[in-house]
Design an enzyme around this catalytic site. Structure first.
Site, mmCIF file in Angstrom:
data_model
loop_
_atom_site.group_PDB
_atom_site.id
_atom_site.type_symbol
_atom_site.label_atom_id
_atom_site.label_comp_id
_atom_site.label_asym_id
_atom_site.label_seq_id
_atom_site.Cartn_x
_atom_site.Cartn_y
_atom_site.Cartn_z
ATOM 1 N N HIS A 127 -9.003 -6.129 -0.329
ATOM 2 C CA HIS A 127 -9.647 -7.319 -0.296
ATOM 3 C C HIS A 127 -10.017 -7.913 0.929
ATOM 4 O O HIS A 127 -10.877 -8.991 1.119
ATOM 5 C CB HIS A 127 -9.322 -8.197 -1.395
ATOM 6 C CG HIS A 127 -9.050 -7.426 -2.811
ATOM 7 N ND1 HIS A 127 -10.076 -7.217 -3.526
ATOM 8 C CD2 HIS A 127 -8.041 -7.438 -3.800
ATOM 9 C CE1 HIS A 127 -9.862 -6.582 -4.666
ATOM 10 N NE2 HIS A 127 -8.724 -6.655 -4.877
ATOM 11 N N ASP A 164 -8.334 2.231 -6.356
ATOM 12 C CA ASP A 164 -7.862 0.801 -6.979
ATOM 13 C C ASP A 164 -8.638 0.452 -8.054
ATOM 14 O O ASP A 164 -9.944 0.487 -7.592
ATOM 15 C CB ASP A 164 -7.537 -0.050 -5.920
ATOM 16 C CG ASP A 164 -6.695 -1.224 -6.092
ATOM 17 O OD1 ASP A 164 -5.528 -1.512 -5.882
ATOM 18 O OD2 ASP A 164 -7.353 -2.159 -6.808
ATOM 19 N N HIS A 166 -9.652 -2.553 -8.609
ATOM 20 C CA HIS A 166 -10.570 -3.598 -8.206
ATOM 21 C C HIS A 166 -11.374 -3.183 -7.226
ATOM 22 O O HIS A 166 -11.055 -2.340 -6.405
ATOM 23 C CB HIS A 166 -9.741 -4.765 -7.561
ATOM 24 C CG HIS A 166 -8.735 -5.207 -8.722
ATOM 25 N ND1 HIS A 166 -7.361 -4.738 -8.912
ATOM 26 C CD2 HIS A 166 -8.807 -6.173 -9.797
ATOM 27 C CE1 HIS A 166 -6.742 -5.378 -9.890
ATOM 28 N NE2 HIS A 166 -7.256 -6.359 -10.485
ATOM 29 N N ASP A 253 -3.649 0.734 -10.604
ATOM 30 C CA ASP A 253 -3.837 -0.252 -11.528
ATOM 31 C C ASP A 253 -4.939 0.287 -12.550
ATOM 32 O O ASP A 253 -5.274 -0.454 -13.591
ATOM 33 C CB ASP A 253 -3.992 -1.545 -10.999
ATOM 34 C CG ASP A 253 -4.751 -1.618 -9.458
ATOM 35 O OD1 ASP A 253 -5.397 -0.645 -9.519
ATOM 36 O OD2 ASP A 253 -4.755 -2.543 -9.126
#
Lengths: 316, 220
Positions: A127, A164, A166, A253
């Site tokens: 991020h 991931d 996200h 995740d």
């Protein structure tokens, strides 16, 4: 069996939250204990990461941002910009050491001391943008490794596979206009999950148009949808792009037991993705894969998925 | 919010004497679909859209032997005032954005020229501007997570929710509250500036509210 580099440093545990937080040192403690218990650590080539040169970080991040991060840590700030991204007094150094860990993995594979690498590092990175930290991330470890490979080892084209759950908005933005780094992300749909980016029409800009590929997954998607996406989206794209090295932003995740998202991927899904990426690497870049830890917050699934990931990378 | 805050003030306009060819070139160059037609004193005389131009050129094109060259010549020789709509649906600079949205819907137009009290053109507001406002209100593209909370339709529940989110020092970047399909309930959509929604979700549920599970939206 392949020689698999294992990049880890006990200081990765020093970046620890001042309040209850899912991205905690316990993640790495659980991983190392589990892998030790099943005898996997002994079968890998241990690599101790070093602190990177400033210049290596500055290939990705702005000087001003590095300075701001350092000052915030020294001052004892508890968070950086947004409340979800915590700091303690060690965070600046450990973020550097995490980026150094990704570089060490890339180096081991580029120089041939290992066939593949897994970087058990934290804080995560995908991020983090050029001048901003967010979403638990301070420095973009994977991006630094990609730039290192290009600058120091003459690697032309790099593929980043980000699984991931996200979307890696930081990585996408860093390479948005760069045709030499292909960013592929599979993640939960931005309407339902942080950070709210990574829609299917985000495909890069300018010269980099066509070297960003996003596959948003609807809540409830699992192994079958992931398999279809890798086979029908990523693989054809790679036949065009033909990477010289593959980096994986490996978050775990998307697993059905992870509390931070709504997808239903199982251990078998992560086994499939690992095999698929190895297959691409064998076809296009002499099998070179460097996997870099991102998220994954539920201990049992995190450790079991990483075990499978490593067993596949070892080629057992 | 007033129209004046949302309207485009940098205007591309044409005089009534401009040719259809010129008007079409301006629309293509600026990727817009209509041009206000104004006098030298900036008084609004009409509006001309790409559709209006087609409506004039197309019948001429049906004449046998009408070539592309002739079509261009025809467009160069035909003034905008022959194609423009004279009865223009307009907004005034004191109208609200709500007025503009309803006008765009009720009169089925794409754009509203905005005129001041003297009848002079002050700006234009299009369906695209309304879309932009809507995207902003929804918080689409802002770095955030989304929560959907179903609450009983009674005063004070929104305040309770806001207080819970506030207690985690997390900003709400967007909030929409609408009727729920179930009688007596409302649904609140929050966008909040954090990745770490777990503790907030837990606190909301512990306070007795229902959080919608995203996977419920998937059709079987």
């Amino acid at each position: 069996m392949k020689r698999l580099a294992w990049i880890y440093h006990p200081d990765y545990l020093l970046h620890s939250p001042p309040f209850e937080h899912p991205e905690a040192p316990e993640r790495l403690v659980a991983i190392t204990e589990h892998l030790g218990g099943v005898g996997l650590i002994d079968r890998m080539v241990p690599v101790t990461p070093e602190y990177p040169e400033d210049a290596e970080i500055l290939t990705v991040h702005d000087r001003g941002y590095l300075d701001k991060l350092e000052v915030a840590c020294r001052r004892g700030d508890l968070t950086l910009d947004s409340e979800d991204t915590y700091l303690n007094r060690h965070s600046f150094n450990i973020a550097l050491l995490a980026a150094g860990g990704a570089v060490a993995g890339a180096k081991a594979v580029a120089e041939g001391t290992a066939d593949r690498a897994f970087c058990a590092i934290r804080p995560p990175g995908h991020h983090a943008g050029r001048d901003v930290g967010m979403g638990f991330c301070l420095l973009n470890n994977t991006a630094v490794a990609a730039r290192y490979l290009q600058a120091k080892h003459g690697v032309g084209k790099v593929l980043i596979v980000d699984w991931d759950v996200h979307h890696g908005n930081g990585t996408q933005n860093i390479f948005l206009e760069d045709p030499t780094v292909f960013y592929f992300s599979i993640h939960e749909h931005p309407t339902f999950l942080y950070p709210g980016t990574g829609r299917r029409w985000e495909i890069g800009k300018g010269k980099g148009e066509g070297t960003t590929l996003n596959a948003p997954m609807a809540p409830g998607a699992g192994d079958a949808e992931y398999r279809m996406t890798f086979e029908q989206m990523l693989e054809p794209a790679m036949e065009q792009f033909r990477p010289e090295m593959i980096l994986v932003s490996a978050g775990f995740d998307a697993h059905r037991d992870d509390p931070l998202a709504d997808l239903l991927v199982t251990e078998e899904g992560f086994r499939f993705m690992t095999r698929h990426v190895i297959g691409l690497a064998d076809r296009f870049c002499g099998g070179k894969v460097v996997s870099i830890l991102e998220g994954g917050y539920e201990t049992a699934s995190l450790t079991s998925c990483i075990e499978i990931h490593l067993r596949e990378l070892l080629g057992e | 919010m007033f129209v004046a805050r949302r309207m485009k003030k940098k205007l591309v306009t044409v005089p009534p004497s401009a040719s259809l060819f010129e008007a079409q070139g301006l629309m293509r160059g600026h990727t817009i679909r209509q041009l206000p037609v104004v006098s030298e004193e900036r008084t609004l005389l009409g509006i001309v859209s790409d559709r209006d131009i087609r409506a004039v050129v197309l019948p001429a094109g049906l004449v046998p032997g009408f070539t592309a060259d002739e079509a261009e010549k025809f467009m160069k020789n035909t003034p905008v005032e022959r194609a423009m709509t004279r009865k223009v649906v307009t907004a005034t600079d004191t109208d609200t954005l709500e007025d503009a949205i309803v006008l765009l819907r009720d009169f089925r137009v794409n754009a509203l020229p905005v005129v001041d009290a003297a009848g002079k053109i002050a700006g234009i507001i299009t369906r695209t501007d309304v879309m932009e406002a809507f995207i902003e209100v929804l918080g689409v593209g802002e770095i955030s997570s989304r929560l959907e909370v179903v609450v009983p339709d009674r005063p004070g529940t929104l305040g309770q929710l806001a207080a819970i989110i506030g207690s985690f020092h997390v900003n709400i970047t967007s909030l929409i509250s609408t009727r729920h399909v179930e009688e007596g309930k409302r649904v609140n959509f929050f966008r909040i500036a954090t990745l770490n929604t777990g503790p907030i979700r837990k606190a909301i549920e512990e306070a007795g509210f229902e959080l919608l599970d995203p996977s419920r939206f998937i059709l079987p």
